[in-house]
Scaffold this motif. Structure first.
Motif, PDB file in Angstrom:
ATOM      1  N   GLY A  19       0.861  -1.226  -0.203  1.00 24.18           N
ATOM      2  CA  GLY A  19      -0.159   0.037  -0.034  1.00 24.18           C
ATOM      3  C   GLY A  19       0.620   1.441   0.049  1.00 24.18           C
ATOM      4  O   GLY A  19       2.115   1.125  -0.137  1.00 24.18           O
ATOM      5  N   ASP A  20       0.247   2.287   0.163  1.00 25.25           N
ATOM      6  CA  ASP A  20       0.817   3.594   0.138  1.00 25.25           C
ATOM      7  C   ASP A  20       0.483   4.487   1.449  1.00 25.25           C
ATOM      8  O   ASP A  20      -0.618   4.463   1.841  1.00 25.25           O
ATOM      9  N   THR A  21       1.600   4.974   1.829  1.00 27.32           N
ATOM     10  CA  THR A  21       1.413   5.923   3.097  1.00 27.32           C
ATOM     11  C   THR A  21       0.452   7.208   2.921  1.00 27.32           C
ATOM     12  O   THR A  21      -0.623   7.274   3.678  1.00 27.32           O
ATOM     13  N   CYS A  22       0.708   7.839   1.773  1.00 30.45           N
ATOM     14  CA  CYS A  22      -0.007   8.847   1.523  1.00 30.45           C
ATOM     15  C   CYS A  22      -1.501   8.546   1.225  1.00 30.45           C
ATOM     16  O   CYS A  22      -2.612   9.214   1.456  1.00 30.45           O
ATOM     17  N   SER A  23      -1.857   7.526   0.651  1.00 30.03           N
ATOM     18  CA  SER A  23      -3.091   7.049   0.345  1.00 30.03           C
ATOM     19  C   SER A  23      -3.757   6.444   1.621  1.00 30.03           C
ATOM     20  O   SER A  23      -5.169   6.971   1.796  1.00 30.03           O
ATOM     21  N   ALA A  24      -3.017   5.951   2.615  1.00 29.98           N
ATOM     22  CA  ALA A  24      -3.549   5.568   3.698  1.00 29.98           C
ATOM     23  C   ALA A  24      -4.179   6.901   4.418  1.00 29.98           C
ATOM     24  O   ALA A  24      -5.400   6.924   5.060  1.00 29.98           O
ATOM     25  N   LEU A  25      -3.290   7.882   4.540  1.00 33.38           N
ATOM     26  CA  LEU A  25      -3.895   9.233   5.211  1.00 33.38           C
ATOM     27  C   LEU A  25      -4.908   9.662   4.434  1.00 33.38           C
ATOM     28  O   LEU A  25      -5.743  10.503   5.101  1.00 33.38           O
ATOM     29  N   TYR A  26      -4.860   9.760   3.084  1.00 31.42           N
ATOM     30  CA  TYR A  26      -6.105  10.538   2.536  1.00 31.42           C
ATOM     31  C   TYR A  26      -7.433   9.644   2.795  1.00 31.42           C
ATOM     32  O   TYR A  26      -8.333  10.265   2.747  1.00 31.42           O
ATOM     33  N   TRP A  27      -7.273   8.378   2.726  1.00 29.55           N
ATOM     34  CA  TRP A  27      -8.308   7.424   3.090  1.00 29.55           C
ATOM     35  C   TRP A  27      -9.110   7.859   4.349  1.00 29.55           C
ATOM     36  O   TRP A  27     -10.195   8.091   4.556  1.00 29.55           O
ATOM     37  N   MET A  28      -7.899   8.166   5.650  1.00 33.94           N
ATOM     38  CA  MET A  28      -8.606   8.237   6.815  1.00 33.94           C
ATOM     39  C   MET A  28      -9.190   9.870   6.740  1.00 33.94           C
ATOM     40  O   MET A  28     -10.404  10.222   7.403  1.00 33.94           O
ATOM     41  N   THR A  29      -8.773  10.822   5.922  1.00 41.59           N
ATOM     42  CA  THR A  29      -9.171  12.163   5.933  1.00 41.59           C
ATOM     43  C   THR A  29     -10.415  12.306   5.325  1.00 41.59           C
ATOM     44  O   THR A  29     -11.352  12.793   5.453  1.00 41.59           O
ATOM     45  N   LYS A  30     -10.325  11.829   4.131  1.00 39.10           N
ATOM     46  CA  LYS A  30     -11.599  11.910   3.043  1.00 39.10           C
ATOM     47  C   LYS A  30     -12.879  11.422   3.549  1.00 39.10           C
ATOM     48  O   LYS A  30     -13.959  11.969   3.587  1.00 39.10           O
ATOM     49  N   TYR A  31     -12.707   9.865   4.019  1.00 36.16           N
ATOM     50  CA  TYR A  31     -13.958   9.434   4.446  1.00 36.16           C
ATOM     51  C   TYR A  31     -14.495   9.584   6.106  1.00 36.16           C
ATOM     52  O   TYR A  31     -15.159   9.001   6.728  1.00 36.16           O
ATOM     53  N   LYS A  32     -13.449  10.653   6.524  1.00 34.10           N
ATOM     54  CA  LYS A  32     -13.356  10.762   8.075  1.00 34.10           C
ATOM     55  C   LYS A  32     -13.541   9.792   8.828  1.00 34.10           C
ATOM     56  O   LYS A  32     -14.354   9.183   9.974  1.00 34.10           O
ATOM     57  N   LYS A  33     -12.563   8.797   8.633  1.00 32.80           N
ATOM     58  CA  LYS A  33     -12.627   7.422   9.622  1.00 32.80           C
ATOM     59  C   LYS A  33     -12.094   7.699  10.763  1.00 32.80           C
ATOM     60  O   LYS A  33     -11.231   8.229  11.279  1.00 32.80           O
ATOM     61  N   THR A  34     -12.630   6.791  11.816  1.00 32.24           N
ATOM     62  CA  THR A  34     -12.373   6.673  13.062  1.00 32.24           C
ATOM     63  C   THR A  34     -11.224   5.616  13.087  1.00 32.24           C
ATOM     64  O   THR A  34     -11.840   4.362  12.677  1.00 32.24           O
ATOM     65  N   ILE A  35     -10.041   5.820  13.524  1.00 33.67           N
ATOM     66  CA  ILE A  35      -9.105   4.604  13.752  1.00 33.67           C
ATOM     67  C   ILE A  35      -9.258   4.179  15.236  1.00 33.67           C
ATOM     68  O   ILE A  35      -9.079   4.775  16.057  1.00 33.67           O
TER      69      ILE A  35
END
Length: 336
Positions: free
Chosen positions: A187-203
């Motif tokens: 995977g990709d670090t920036c894509s992971a952070l984009y996913w967290m941000t765009k979809y407002k994911k709760t980790i």
């Protein structure tokens, strides 16, 4: 089978074992097996094959140490010493897959300090471990999800720094299973952070979605589960601008970066100054820097367990984009 050859086989095996017992490296190999809890069957073909690989690696370490005997870095026996270079790369460096979709996106909000505002004097030493915002070292084993570990680790750190609360132990497994990447296949670090941000994911917390170091079907429950949300992130190419990385480490906090780790299977301590390219194949977290000595270096947190390097950490010289450390640099802000 020839009767004479059949008769000689047991004797030949005995000779092989006897010869090995007098090999000065045999004791080192048996100690290595005990230290790293290897599970080879005694005197099996696999045992002797790994012994030969181990001896070849010892010769390589000796060569490296002689070539750099006046340097601070030290090469020697570690948890990877029974693997060939090809095996090491296949098992541990297959997890980074750059994404052209979101990977080069640079996102900065008002909460993210502008680099233009960071052009101030910084101290010679910053180690965020001393501020208790760095969680315990994790072990990705052979799961190619370094991208998820390094991204989640910086979310943990920034939550603790922002709120003043204890550093949370967040679920890397959630990011492995649920983000728009390929789990343990990369995977990709920036894509992971984009996913967290765009979809407002709760980790969510690790206890609610435990690490298993393999790809699963996403089984995240109620979206209102407690955890941490990312407010924003940046993903930048800072080759030739490592002074800005130092500024960011001081003013913002720990960084998620990608690196070339193809020679780290030889590392046991000291500051890496050589033998690193900028072809990124791994992701880590930088938790600080030290410029007080002759060789300034980053303090780098890895995800290969505490039995790697300096209790899970290693050190890379600042400057020259060594190990490709400035190729892909991310900062994170979180929602309090």
């Amino acid at each position: 089978m020839d009767a004479k050859l059949q008769f000689l086989l047991p004797a030949c095996l005995i000779c092989t074992v006897t010869f090995a017992l007098h090999d000065t490296h045999y004791g080192q190999f048996t100690q290595f097996i005990q230290t790293y809890k290897k599970t080879y069957e005694a005197n099996s073909p696999e045992f002797w094959h790994r012994f030969e690989v181990f001896k070849n690696n010892l010769k390589h370490y000796t060569h490296l140490n002689k070539a750099h005997q006046n340097e601070t870095v030290v090469y020697g026996v570690n948890k990877f010493s029974d693997l060939t270079q090809e095996e090491f790369e296949k098992q541990y460096l297959r997890g980074l897959k750059s994404s052209s979709l979101h990977g080069d996106r640079i996102t900065v909000d008002m909460a993210m300090p502008s680099l233009k505002l960071l052009k101030t004097a910084v101290p010679d030493y910053v180690d965020w471990r001393n501020k208790s915002i760095i969680s315990a070292i994790k072990d990705q084993k052979t799961c190619g999800a370094c991208w998820a570990f390094s991204a989640t680790e910086t979310v943990e750190s920034m939550y603790a720094k922002t709120t003043g609360q204890a550093v949370p132990d967040l679920s890397v497994q959630e990011v492995i299973d649920c983000s728009e990447n390929n789990g343990c296949q990369g995977g990709d670090t920036c894509s992971a952070l984009y996913w967290m941000t765009k979809y407002k994911k709760t980790i969510v917390y690790e206890k609610d979605y435990p690490l298993v170091d393999k790809t699963q079907v996403c089984h995240l429950g109620n979206s209102t589960s407690s955890g941490v949300r990312v407010a924003n992130y940046s993903c930048e190419h800072l080759t030739g601008k490592e002074e800005e990385m130092v500024q960011m480490l001081y003013a913002v906090g720990p960084l998620t970066v990608t690196v070339d780790a193809s020679t780290w299977n030889n590392y046991i301590g000291g500051v890496i100054k050589f033998h690193c390219s900028n072809v990124n194949n791994h992701a880590v977290q930088i938790v600080g820097y030290d410029r007080r000595g002759d060789v300034p270096f980053y303090i780098v947190r890895n995800s290969w367990g505490t039995d790697f390097g300096d209790n899970g950490y290693l050190y890379i010289k600042i400057g020259d984009n060594l190990c490709g450390v400035a190729e892909r640099v991310s900062t994170v802000t979180v929602q309090p």
